[in-house]
Design an enzyme around this catalytic site. Structure first.
Site, PDB file in Angstrom:
ATOM      1  CD  GLU A  22      -2.454  -1.190   2.704  1.00  0.00           C
ATOM      2  OE1 GLU A  22      -3.767  -1.733   2.788  1.00  0.00           O
ATOM      3  OE2 GLU A  22      -2.035  -0.641   3.670  1.00  0.00           O
ATOM      4  N   PRO A  23       1.452   1.621  -1.036  1.00  0.00           N
ATOM      5  CG  PRO A  23       2.578   1.794  -3.281  1.00  0.00           C
ATOM      6  CD  PRO A  23       1.692   0.667  -2.260  1.00  0.00           C
ATOM      7  N   GLY A  24       1.753   4.734  -0.348  1.00  0.00           N
ATOM      8  CA  GLY A  24       1.280   6.286  -0.481  1.00  0.00           C
ATOM      9  C   GLY A  24       2.153   7.233  -0.903  1.00  0.00           C
TER      10      GLY A  24
ATOM     11  NE  ARG B 178       4.223  15.231   6.231  1.00  0.00           N
ATOM     12  CZ  ARG B 178       5.514  14.837   6.375  1.00  0.00           C
ATOM     13  NH1 ARG B 178       6.406  15.798   5.619  1.00  0.00           N
ATOM     14  NH2 ARG B 178       5.926  14.084   6.870  1.00  0.00           N
TER      15      ARG B 178
ATOM     16  CB  CYS C 285      -3.505  34.482  14.170  1.00  0.00           C
ATOM     17  SG  CYS C 285      -3.297  36.016  13.463  1.00  0.00           S
ATOM     18  CD  GLU C 286      -1.338  27.964  16.066  1.00  0.00           C
ATOM     19  OE1 GLU C 286      -2.399  28.361  16.137  1.00  0.00           O
ATOM     20  OE2 GLU C 286      -0.918  26.904  16.748  1.00  0.00           O
TER      21      GLU C 286
ATOM     22  CE1 TYR D 242      -0.621  10.132   4.260  1.00  0.00           C
ATOM     23  CE2 TYR D 242       1.904  10.238   3.818  1.00  0.00           C
ATOM     24  CZ  TYR D 242       0.689   9.449   4.107  1.00  0.00           C
ATOM     25  OH  TYR D 242       0.590   8.284   3.961  1.00  0.00           O
TER      26      TYR D 242
HETATM   27  N1  LLP Z   1      -1.351   1.652   4.507  1.00  0.00           N
HETATM   28  C1  LLP Z   1      -1.712   1.800   5.936  1.00  0.00           C
HETATM   29  C2  LLP Z   1      -2.541   1.081   6.587  1.00  0.00           C
HETATM   30  C3  LLP Z   1      -1.229   3.328   6.420  1.00  0.00           C
HETATM   31  O1  LLP Z   1      -1.842   3.540   7.702  1.00  0.00           O
HETATM   32  C4  LLP Z   1      -0.534   4.095   5.660  1.00  0.00           C
HETATM   33  C5  LLP Z   1      -0.263   5.264   6.431  1.00  0.00           C
HETATM   34  C6  LLP Z   1      -0.171   3.528   4.360  1.00  0.00           C
HETATM   35  C7  LLP Z   1      -0.585   2.403   3.939  1.00  0.00           C
HETATM   36  C8  LLP Z   1       0.647   4.619   3.595  1.00  0.00           C
HETATM   37  O2  LLP Z   1       2.005   4.684   4.005  1.00  0.00           O
HETATM   38  P1  LLP Z   1       3.154   5.598   3.263  1.00  0.00           P
HETATM   39  O3  LLP Z   1       3.420   4.683   2.146  1.00  0.00           O
HETATM   40  O4  LLP Z   1       2.382   6.777   2.874  1.00  0.00           O
HETATM   41  O5  LLP Z   1       4.325   5.661   3.924  1.00  0.00           O
HETATM   42  N2  LLP Z   1       0.440  12.161   8.104  1.00  0.00           N
HETATM   43  C9  LLP Z   1       1.907  11.398   8.010  1.00  0.00           C
HETATM   44  C10 LLP Z   1       1.719  10.055   7.398  1.00  0.00           C
HETATM   45  C11 LLP Z   1       0.581   9.343   8.094  1.00  0.00           C
HETATM   46  C12 LLP Z   1       0.719   7.890   7.724  1.00  0.00           C
HETATM   47  C13 LLP Z   1      -0.489   7.022   8.112  1.00  0.00           C
HETATM   48  N3  LLP Z   1      -0.612   5.787   7.193  1.00  0.00           N
HETATM   49  C14 LLP Z   1       2.848  12.457   7.334  1.00  0.00           C
HETATM   50  O6  LLP Z   1       2.427  13.312   6.796  1.00  0.00           O
HETATM   51  O7  LLP Z   1       3.899  11.909   7.354  1.00  0.00           O
END
Ligand code: LLP
Length: 431
Positions: A290-292, A330, A361-362, A390
């Protein structure tokens, strides 16, 4: 340049995917998100090809759409033969509205409501990644009412610490997500899921964290998960069809960050998986990942206009911009480091250290501290690199600032994918 999709043209302007970012700032206004579509497609293809090559033909990447969720990105994911993971009914709604086939959608989350579950099942989604027994009860009850069987993966906590930052460290035993192998609760939820009617248990899921820069934590997670699966086979005769190893491959935000090669990582994890399967005689499951972040982060650049530059004599200098924590929270949240440059003076020496301050304002509304730039002037276009993941996804309307547009660039051609929010959009729900 930090990534190969960035360059500087003959005018000294920063380019992204061959498009002049200064011209785009003029055309669409600032602040503005840019997204290099060509780059995202390349990454999708790498994941798809390498997973099939190194895992098995049935392997599949799911785009973790929490990283960046809007209609255009789901359309792209569909065209690139990606499945997607959603974590809320809102993400599900957008994915469906963009034409994503429901059977290719995996629904995550540790606190799904009855309404969420009903909505997803009515839409015909492929899989739930079930977090807990209450959720299983809810799915089973609604599946019974609908006289159907719902496919489910169970979220398991392998008990791994990949040494990333706390906010994204999710595989440890005391995580809020899933059921831990070490405490026996993973086996318990497996037995419970197996006992329920109207649930088809297809396998297991784990996600150990984010911003991981070597293959070892993924191999360790695969070890622990497969050992758990082998124990269930030996004890209960259950052989899982699917193992989802989650996301987490890291991305370079600054020159100081390490580099991780996606294809190489998948090859090493694949070799490891085959070895364990051979040793244990476990049939290679369908592997999902599950790459994000690693799909979209380095495709993004945010453009701002410098509003003023303030030097506090004897202390430090600030460059104040027309955006901030509302479009990129972030640094405020995690002190995440970014690379900044002046898009209109991209060849000039970066010898001026300053804090890039947002307009909220922070006092904590900063994009970065001690950032090196050519001495900025009012009207300069400040670019923050690697903002594809993100940022838009975590944007807010704090101080009633409106959300930014997204312009997608494919082979140098720009297209507006999300228009700038208006005050009317922002107040549409206010009666
Ligand atoms: N699968 C699951 C179940 C997850 O919880 C996540 C991310 C991913 C896949 C994707 O992970 P990635 O490939 O993007 O690392 N807001 C934070 C990141 C939170 C990630 C939450 N879960 C930031 O800005 O760094």
């Amino acid at each position: 340049m930090l990534h190969s999709n960035l360059s500087v043209n003959e005018k000294g302007h920063l380019t992204l995917c061959h498009a002049d970012t200064v011209a785009l700032a003029k055309k669409y206004g600032t602040p503005l998100y840019l997204l290099d579509e060509t780059r995202v497609r390349e990454k999708c293809r790498t994941y798809n090809r390498a997973m099939k090559q190194y895992f098995s033909e049935t392997a599949r990447p799911l785009y973790a759409s929490k990283a960046l969720s809007f209609k255009g990105i789901y359309r792209l994911a569909k065209e690139e033969h990606m499945a997607v993971d959603v974590v809320s009914p809102g993400e599900l709604y957008i994915a469906l509205a963009a034409g994503m086939p429901p059977e290719d959608i995996y629904f995550h989350g540790n606190a799904k409501t009855v309404a969420d579950i009903r909505y997803a099942m009515d839409a015909g989604i492929g899989y739930f990644v079930a977090d807990n027994m209450v959720e299983l009860d809810r799915i089973s009850a609604y599946a019974k009412e609908k006289q159907m069987t719902q496919k489910v993966l169970l979220r398991i906590t392998p008990g791994i610490d990949p040494h990333t930052f706390d906010a994204v460290n999710t595989g440890k035993v005391d995580s809020k997500f899933g059921s831990a192998i070490a405490t026996g609760q993973a086996e318990e939820i497996f037995r419970y899921a197996s006992s329920l009617d109207h649930i088809q248990l297809c396998g297991f899921h784990c996600h150990i964290g984010s911003q991981i820069f070597d293959e070892k934590p993924f191999c360790d997670a695969a070890d622990l998960m497969l050992t758990f699966m082998v124990s269930l086979r030996d004890k209960y005769g259950y052989v899982a069809e699917t193992l989802n190893l989650g996301g987490g491959i890291g991305v370079r935000y600054t020159e100081q960050d390490p580099y991780i090669d996606i294809e190489d990582t998948l090859r090493l994890v694949g070799t490891h998986l085959h070895k364990i399967c051979d040793e244990t005689g476990y049939p290679m499951p369908q592997i999902l990942m599950e790459p994000g972040r690693s799909l979209v982060a380095d495709a993004g650049v945010t453009l701002y206009e410098v509003q003023n530059v303030k030097t506090i004599t004897g202390y430090k200098s600030y460059a104040a911009i027309d955006g901030g924590m509302t479009d990129n929270p972030r640094y405020a949240l995690y002190q995440s480091k970014y690379t900044a440059l002046l898009a209109n003076r991209a060849n000039e020496e970066a010898d001026f250290s300053c804090t890039v301050a947002g307009r909220c304002c922070e006092s904590g509304d900063l994009i970065g501290e001690n950032m090196l730039l050519p001495k900025p002037a009012v009207g300069d276009i400040l670019a923050i690199l690697v903002t594809g993941a993100y940022n838009y996804a975590m944007a807010s309307n704090y101080n009633c600032l409106t959300k930014l547009p997204i312009v997608m660039i494919a082979d140098g051609i720009d297209t507006l994918a999300v228009r700038r929010e208006t005050y009317a959009d922002m107040t549409a729900c206010q009666l």
